[in-house]
Design a protein around this motif. Structure first.
Motif, PDB file in Angstrom:
ATOM      1  N   ILE A   3     -73.339 -37.134 -69.646  1.00  0.00           N
ATOM      2  CA  ILE A   3     -74.247 -36.589 -70.667  1.00  0.00           C
ATOM      3  C   ILE A   3     -74.063 -37.340 -71.989  1.00  0.00           C
ATOM      4  O   ILE A   3     -75.035 -37.732 -72.638  1.00  0.00           O
ATOM      5  CB  ILE A   3     -74.010 -35.068 -70.847  1.00  0.00           C
ATOM      6  N   VAL A  19     -77.309 -39.457 -70.681  1.00  0.00           N
ATOM      7  CA  VAL A  19     -78.402 -38.518 -70.966  1.00  0.00           C
ATOM      8  C   VAL A  19     -78.707 -38.571 -72.459  1.00  0.00           C
ATOM      9  O   VAL A  19     -79.853 -38.571 -72.891  1.00  0.00           O
ATOM     10  CB  VAL A  19     -78.028 -37.080 -70.535  1.00  0.00           C
ATOM     11  N   PRO A  36     -83.411 -32.257 -71.302  1.00  0.00           N
ATOM     12  CA  PRO A  36     -82.342 -32.696 -70.382  1.00  0.00           C
ATOM     13  C   PRO A  36     -82.178 -31.774 -69.170  1.00  0.00           C
ATOM     14  O   PRO A  36     -81.088 -31.286 -68.870  1.00  0.00           O
ATOM     15  CB  PRO A  36     -81.099 -32.650 -71.285  1.00  0.00           C
ATOM     16  N   LYS A  95     -79.472 -32.851 -66.612  1.00  0.00           N
ATOM     17  CA  LYS A  95     -78.197 -33.375 -67.120  1.00  0.00           C
ATOM     18  C   LYS A  95     -77.027 -33.055 -66.207  1.00  0.00           C
ATOM     19  O   LYS A  95     -75.993 -33.707 -66.287  1.00  0.00           O
ATOM     20  CB  LYS A  95     -77.925 -32.865 -68.542  1.00  0.00           C
ATOM     21  N   TYR A 154     -68.815 -34.020 -76.420  1.00  0.00           N
ATOM     22  CA  TYR A 154     -68.924 -34.129 -74.952  1.00  0.00           C
ATOM     23  C   TYR A 154     -67.991 -35.257 -74.481  1.00  0.00           C
ATOM     24  O   TYR A 154     -67.243 -35.104 -73.521  1.00  0.00           O
ATOM     25  CB  TYR A 154     -70.360 -34.489 -74.529  1.00  0.00           C
TER      26      TYR A 154
END
Lengths: 133, 421
Positions: B54, B58, B64, B67, B195
């Motif tokens: 992600i 992404v 998304p 994702k 993330y």
């Protein structure tokens, strides 16, 4: 007088530190005019770290440089001056606490040989690698 | 010798001073924590891969929806700390996703069917749990390290700007929106940096837990302190691992947080993670509700105490609540010996999620013990130090750590008892 790095090389007990300084690309800076105060951990101090610690750092020079810079102050300070203040700002950014003057203790390391005066600064030999935090 | 501690948790402090864990050293505790580490490692092997997918691929996709449909490239991504080609090999297993994970992703709890059906039926790994952990880190922010400060720096803003413009190149609508609401886009990129941070953190923890499980099965770990020491050594071994955020657009890589910033696994990921997720998180809406106006939620974020170390596992055990999502994920990968333990206690299958939640709580008290011992080792003194002042400094440190468990919600007293299930 010799530079900080030459003095360390001649002493023979800073092989890991010197290799780390070279791997981190700090040799040129530490050979510069400075002046610096260096808290230099002996080889046994690095050997006491759990397996893999030094290898991961050597594989990643910017991260290694950060830990090494925690051992350096801008300016040349002998023991007598260092003990007059509780914290000193390291080149890494985090403060280095002076915990005791007798015996001379820097953070959780004991200084085993203080006030080695060099061309471009002062070296204090310590028995442990010190870490920010 | 220094005098005994008079702290409420003096017994635990003396155990820590003797090189032990907050969790008592019993064969059942050892079996429970190792079993749950293994059950945790399998979904974690998905979490870290998808978090990086992600963050890196992404990225700012405005819709998304897919994702969690991780690409084969990321399922096959070589773990930096396991397998034959890793520089520092911690897990002896393969480099690709764990076989039990791959098998579960095919079948789930139901039957083999197209990925989209597994997704819609929610018969899959609950990535929402991983995202909740990331959001806890993103929201709490002031937890040490320099990562968060960097997200406000000029260098970061310039890199994020470059990445946003490159990502939306040829998309005038999104570029116009960016011009109108730049801070909204930057804030999204900041979240994506977390993330990456959490993905890189868990990439290390998954093989560590797998290795512990393998060692236990072979008879190589025989006590709770040995399990804790394995974690302490692991923490040191990878402390210097770089934490960064790279974004890929085709073959082009934009370094939003370059490795050269010097951010490390220990300071910028592990310690903030423990603080945000083990201690703080946020008040989950389970069967228990909180009234902020009645001061049931602290005004100061640093006083938040909704992490696993404080959780009353039963009230938060409701569908859709992040801790329950994790419990559901772990349920699929329990080793047989842990299944048998749960069948023999409580209501067997009926309260298995609660039982494994409490096992997880025990195991995280052990991980927290490892963090406390690693910090003591890094910042203070050996447990056998002959200097009394050093031992007293260690004592003050341990007591300060235990002070965090003085609030009534803490489960430290409970985990001292084996019948807390």
């Amino acid at each position: 007088m010799a530079s900080i790095l030459n003095t360390a090389a001649e002493a023979g007990c800073f092989k890991t530190l010197l290799a780390a300084v070279a791997a981190a690309g700090l040799s040129e800076a530490l050979d510069g005019p400075g002046p610096f105060t260096v808290f230099a951990p002996v080889d046994d101090a690095f050997a006491a770290l759990p397996a893999g610690t030094v290898q991961t750092l050597v594989d990643n020079p910017p991260q290694l440089a950060r830990i090494l810079k925690y051992h350096v102050l801008a300016g040349a300070y002998p023991q007598a001056q260092l003990v007059s203040q509780s914290d000193w700002p390291s080149l890494e950014g985090a403060p280095i606490p002076i915990r005791r003057s007798e015996p001379f203790e820097v953070k959780n390391a004991t200084v085993i040989n203080a006030d080695i005066v060099c061309d471009n600064g002062v070296v204090h030999v310590i028995d442990r690698v010190i870490l920010p935090g | 010798m220094i005098p005994p501690s008079t702290h409420k948790y003096a017994d635990v402090i003396h155990r820590l001073e003797a090189g032990g864990s907050m969790l008592p050293d019993t064969p059942e505790n050892l079996e429970q924590i190792i079993g749950i580490y293994k059950a945790y490692a399998v979904p974690m092997d998905f979490y870290w891969r998808d978090l990086l997918y992600i963050a890196e691929r992404v990225f700012l996709n405005p819709l998304p929806a897919f994702k969690y449909f991780i690409s084969k490239q990321y399922m096959d991504l070589a773990n930096s700390y396991s397998g034959d080609n890793s520089k520092l090999r911690i897990w002896r297993g393969g480099e690709k996703a764990h076989p039990e994970l791959v098998a579960f992703m095919k079948r789930g709890e139901t039957i083999s069917m197209p990925k989209i059906l597994h997704h819609l039926w929610h018969d899959r790994i609950n990535m929402e749990f991983a995202e909740a952990c990331m959001q806890a880190m993103f929201w709490h922010q002031d937890m040490g390290g320099r990562f968060n400060d960097y997200l406000e720096s000029k260098a970061y803003l310039a890199n994020a700007d470059r990445a946003i413009k490159a990502y939306f190149k040829g998309n005038p609508l999104m570029l116009l929106l960016y011009k109108l609401f730049p801070e909204m886009f930057i804030e999204q990129v900041r979240q994506l940096s977390y993330y990456s941070n959490l993905g890189l953190f868990w990439e290390v923890m998954a093989p560590v837990f797998f290795e512990m499980s393998d060692l236990y099965d072979e008879g190589g770990i025989n006590s709770v302190p040995e399990a804790m020491d394995f974690l302490v050594n692991g923490i040191f071994a990878v402390a210097g691992r770089p934490i960064y955020h790279h974004v890929y657009m085709g073959n082009e890589c934009i370094e939003i947080i370059p490795k050269s910033e010097g951010f490390t696994w220990l300071y910028e990921a592990a310690l903030p993670y423990v603080e945000a997720v083990f201690y703080r998180t946020s008040p989950f809406r389970g069967t228990k509700s909180y009234n902020a106006q009645a001061n049931q939620v602290p005004a100061d974020q640093a006083d938040f105490h909704y992490g696993i170390l404080y959780a009353d596992v039963y009230p938060v055990g409701s569908a859709g609540i992040p801790p329950t999502l994790l419990m559901q994920d772990m349920l699929h990968f329990l080793p047989a010996y842990l299944e048998a333990t749960y069948q023999n206690h409580g209501r067997g299958d009926e309260d298995k999620l609660i039982q494994l939640g409490i096992t997880f709580q025990r195991s995280m008290y052990n991980v927290t013990s490892a963090v406390i011992q690693a910090l003591r080792c890094a910042l203070l003194y050996p447990l056998t130090d002959p200097d009394l002042e050093h031992l007293l400094a260690n004592r003050r440190f341990f007591e300060a750590q235990m002070d965090r468990f003085l609030r009534p919600e803490a489960r430290l007293s409970d985990i001292q008892q084996q019948n807390y299930r």
